[in-house]
Design an enzyme around this catalytic site. Structure first.
Site, PDB file in Angstrom:
ATOM      1  N   HIS A 233       0.798  -1.272   0.116  1.00  0.00           N
ATOM      2  CA  HIS A 233       0.188   0.006  -0.048  1.00  0.00           C
ATOM      3  C   HIS A 233       0.960   1.373  -0.088  1.00  0.00           C
ATOM      4  O   HIS A 233       1.683   1.259   0.822  1.00  0.00           O
ATOM      5  CB  HIS A 233      -0.956  -0.051   1.260  1.00  0.00           C
ATOM      6  CG  HIS A 233      -1.903   0.999   1.252  1.00  0.00           C
ATOM      7  ND1 HIS A 233      -1.567   2.095   1.631  1.00  0.00           N
ATOM      8  CD2 HIS A 233      -3.132   1.102   1.211  1.00  0.00           C
ATOM      9  CE1 HIS A 233      -2.662   3.101   1.593  1.00  0.00           C
ATOM     10  NE2 HIS A 233      -3.598   2.318   1.052  1.00  0.00           N
ATOM     11  N   HIS A 298      -7.418   0.536  -4.556  1.00  0.00           N
ATOM     12  CA  HIS A 298      -8.445   1.385  -3.485  1.00  0.00           C
ATOM     13  C   HIS A 298      -8.844   2.653  -4.300  1.00  0.00           C
ATOM     14  O   HIS A 298      -7.917   3.432  -4.764  1.00  0.00           O
ATOM     15  CB  HIS A 298      -7.683   2.011  -2.481  1.00  0.00           C
ATOM     16  CG  HIS A 298      -7.179   0.885  -1.451  1.00  0.00           C
ATOM     17  ND1 HIS A 298      -6.409   1.181  -0.310  1.00  0.00           N
ATOM     18  CD2 HIS A 298      -7.441  -0.259  -1.323  1.00  0.00           C
ATOM     19  CE1 HIS A 298      -6.309  -0.081   0.540  1.00  0.00           C
ATOM     20  NE2 HIS A 298      -7.067  -1.082  -0.090  1.00  0.00           N
ATOM     21  N   HIS A 352     -12.394   4.638   1.570  1.00  0.00           N
ATOM     22  CA  HIS A 352     -12.901   5.614   2.716  1.00  0.00           C
ATOM     23  C   HIS A 352     -14.270   6.360   1.765  1.00  0.00           C
ATOM     24  O   HIS A 352     -14.643   5.714   0.781  1.00  0.00           O
ATOM     25  CB  HIS A 352     -12.168   6.767   2.695  1.00  0.00           C
ATOM     26  CG  HIS A 352     -10.676   6.687   3.110  1.00  0.00           C
ATOM     27  ND1 HIS A 352      -9.721   7.591   3.625  1.00  0.00           N
ATOM     28  CD2 HIS A 352     -10.225   5.251   3.557  1.00  0.00           C
ATOM     29  CE1 HIS A 352      -8.593   6.676   4.186  1.00  0.00           C
ATOM     30  NE2 HIS A 352      -9.075   5.553   4.040  1.00  0.00           N
ATOM     31  N   TYR A 368     -14.427   4.854   7.342  1.00  0.00           N
ATOM     32  CA  TYR A 368     -15.134   3.867   6.781  1.00  0.00           C
ATOM     33  C   TYR A 368     -16.448   3.891   7.077  1.00  0.00           C
ATOM     34  O   TYR A 368     -17.008   2.712   7.719  1.00  0.00           O
ATOM     35  CB  TYR A 368     -14.344   2.709   7.371  1.00  0.00           C
ATOM     36  CG  TYR A 368     -13.104   2.306   6.692  1.00  0.00           C
ATOM     37  CD1 TYR A 368     -12.973   1.934   5.504  1.00  0.00           C
ATOM     38  CD2 TYR A 368     -11.796   3.244   7.148  1.00  0.00           C
ATOM     39  CE1 TYR A 368     -11.613   1.398   4.932  1.00  0.00           C
ATOM     40  CE2 TYR A 368     -10.633   2.872   6.480  1.00  0.00           C
ATOM     41  CZ  TYR A 368     -10.516   2.094   5.416  1.00  0.00           C
ATOM     42  OH  TYR A 368      -9.567   2.065   4.531  1.00  0.00           O
TER      43      TYR A 368
HETATM   44  C1  DNO Z   1      -6.470   3.514   5.130  1.00  0.00           C
HETATM   45  C2  DNO Z   1      -5.795   2.263   4.697  1.00  0.00           C
HETATM   46  C3  DNO Z   1      -4.598   1.794   5.028  1.00  0.00           C
HETATM   47  C4  DNO Z   1      -4.027   0.375   4.656  1.00  0.00           C
HETATM   48  C5  DNO Z   1      -2.772   0.093   5.325  1.00  0.00           C
HETATM   49  C6  DNO Z   1      -2.410  -1.275   4.494  1.00  0.00           C
HETATM   50  O1  DNO Z   1      -7.658   3.678   5.175  1.00  0.00           O
HETATM   51  O2  DNO Z   1      -5.897   2.018   3.230  1.00  0.00           O
HETATM   52  O3  DNO Z   1      -4.635   1.960   6.641  1.00  0.00           O
HETATM   53  O4  DNO Z   1      -5.045  -0.455   5.137  1.00  0.00           O
HETATM   54  O5  DNO Z   1      -1.647   0.964   4.923  1.00  0.00           O
HETATM   55  O6  DNO Z   1      -1.416  -1.723   5.255  1.00  0.00           O
END
Ligand code: DNO
Length: 396
Positions: A233, A298, A352, A368
């Protein structure tokens, strides 16, 4: 595009049956209750998997199998931590969960200064405000070199914010900055954070890269053997923070990572909101350049301001051309189908969401909420469907 939804398991008050009603079929989750560095047992994974399947859904992605801080710092004998990571991978694979998202951000995960910034329509969103971040670093944390990271006008604003702030304002700011850490672990107060930062003394970009390469060398071969895919990520925001180096922030970083251990098992989470917070990142171009190694997307948007601040925008608004980005993902799916790849259906989740309507009563983890994400998902679904019906997506 495979629609998925992040669910925090026992930490989440959104139920699996509610998620089912969003239309998403894949679940993205983690055993958030297991301390970092410990093995995820096969039994615990199986219990979670069965719970998800009883609701008619499928666990399609782990987010995250956390990388222990000691691995990031390259601290001491790491053989047990690497062995534990590989054991968790093997246990997941045994249960049919074969894709893992993780990050390599030192100390903090995503960072925001305000969790409920008002939006024009009456909802709220997550915001990173450069002035407040500077106030935190320079005046609350007292990090001497922090001033160098901010332009003069931001420093002036930061001093003014600090002067005018109450204890409650400062507590709220600290709370927001710590909120990115998922689950219940490792939130710091000011003195704890100062102490944790000293553990990174002497670790610059090159050292962190060396530690990351070592991690990849320890786990990617295992992923290959198990038929798993790892996908890092990006840093959020994609810039150094608190004086800590960040090494997953732009195309050059991603190119370095993917070639450090050049294997399809070593892939990327295409996080459009994280990458999109840096004005020099062209997110659709990054998506196209690294498309064959994108194992997870994402999708969300940010609106940037000239001083380095940004806010989480509606999914189809903000600075990234989301239609073009979805097109890039669909193009890659087309290519994979042409190449006979089994993994052509790229898992994505609406990342998000703004807090809208009844979200405000639900106390969901920041970023979330149910309604805001459902809106994002519905909009993204519409874009994908329209692009697919207007014309077959161009593929080489
Ligand atoms: C935030 C997420 C991150 C993600 C981590 C993966 O909303 O996309 O916290 O889960 O960075 O390790």
């Amino acid at each position: 595009m495979k629609e998925s939804w992040r669910w925090y398991g026992p930490f989440d008050n959104i139920t699996l049956s509610e998620i089912r009603q969003t239309g998403a079929t894949g679940i993205v989750t983690a055993l958030h209750e297991v301390p970092y560095g410990e093995v995820w047992t096969r039994g615990a994974i199986a219990d979670r998997r069965r719970e998800i399947e009883r609701a008619g859904l499928k666990w399609v992605m782990v987010e995250s199998l956390p990388v222990h801080e000691r691995i990031k710092r390259g601290d001491g004998d790491l053989s047990q931590l690497f062995a534990n990571y590989r054991q968790s991978m093997a246990n997941l694979a045994e249960e049919g969960v074969t894709a893992i998202c993780y990050n390599f951000m030192p100390l903090l995960d995503w960072t925001r200064t305000d969790l409920t910034a008002p939006t024009a329509n009456g909802g709220t969103c997550l915001r990173f405000d450069a002035t407040r971040m500077a106030a935190f670093e320079i005046h609350m944390l007292g990090r001497a070199a922090a001033a160098n990271d901010y332009p003069a006008e931001v420093q002036t604003g930061a001093a003014a914010w600090f002067e005018a702030s109450s204890d409650a304002d400062r507590e709220a700011l600290l709370g927001s900055i710590m909120s990115g850490l998922p689950g219940a672990f490792d939130r710091y107060d000011i003195s704890g954070l100062r102490k944790a930062l000293t553990l990174y003394d002497g670790i610059g970009r090159e050292e962190l890269r060396a530690n990351y390469r070592r991690f990849l060398e320890e786990v990617v071969p295992t992923a290959e053997d198990l038929g798993m895919r790892l996908c890092v990520h990006p840093d959020d925001p994609p810039r150094d923070i608190l004086g800590l180096p960040r090494i997953v922030s732009n195309a050059e970083d991603i190119a370095w990572i993917l070639s450090a251990v050049d294997s399809p098992a070593n892939g990327l989470t295409l996080c459009s909101g994280s990458l999109g917070a840096n004005p020099t990142n062209d997110v659709p171009a990054i998506a196209r350049r690294f498309a064959d190694r994108v194992h997870f997307a994402h999708l969300r948007n940010v609106a940037k301001e000239s001083d380095g601040s940004f806010e989480e925008a509606e999914h189809l608004e903000g600075d990234t051309d989301m239609v073009d980005l979805v097109r890039a993902v669909l193009e890659e799916e087309q290519r994979r189908r042409g190449a006979g790849r089994a993994d052509w259906n790229i898992v994505f989740r609406p990342d998000h969401g703004q807090e809208l309507l009844s979200d405000v009563d639900r106390q969901n983890p920041p970023g979330y909420p149910l309604v805001g994400r459902l809106r994002g998902l519905a909009e993204l679904r519409g874009v994908a469907k329209a692009l697919l019906s207007i014309a077959p997506v161009a593929a080489e």
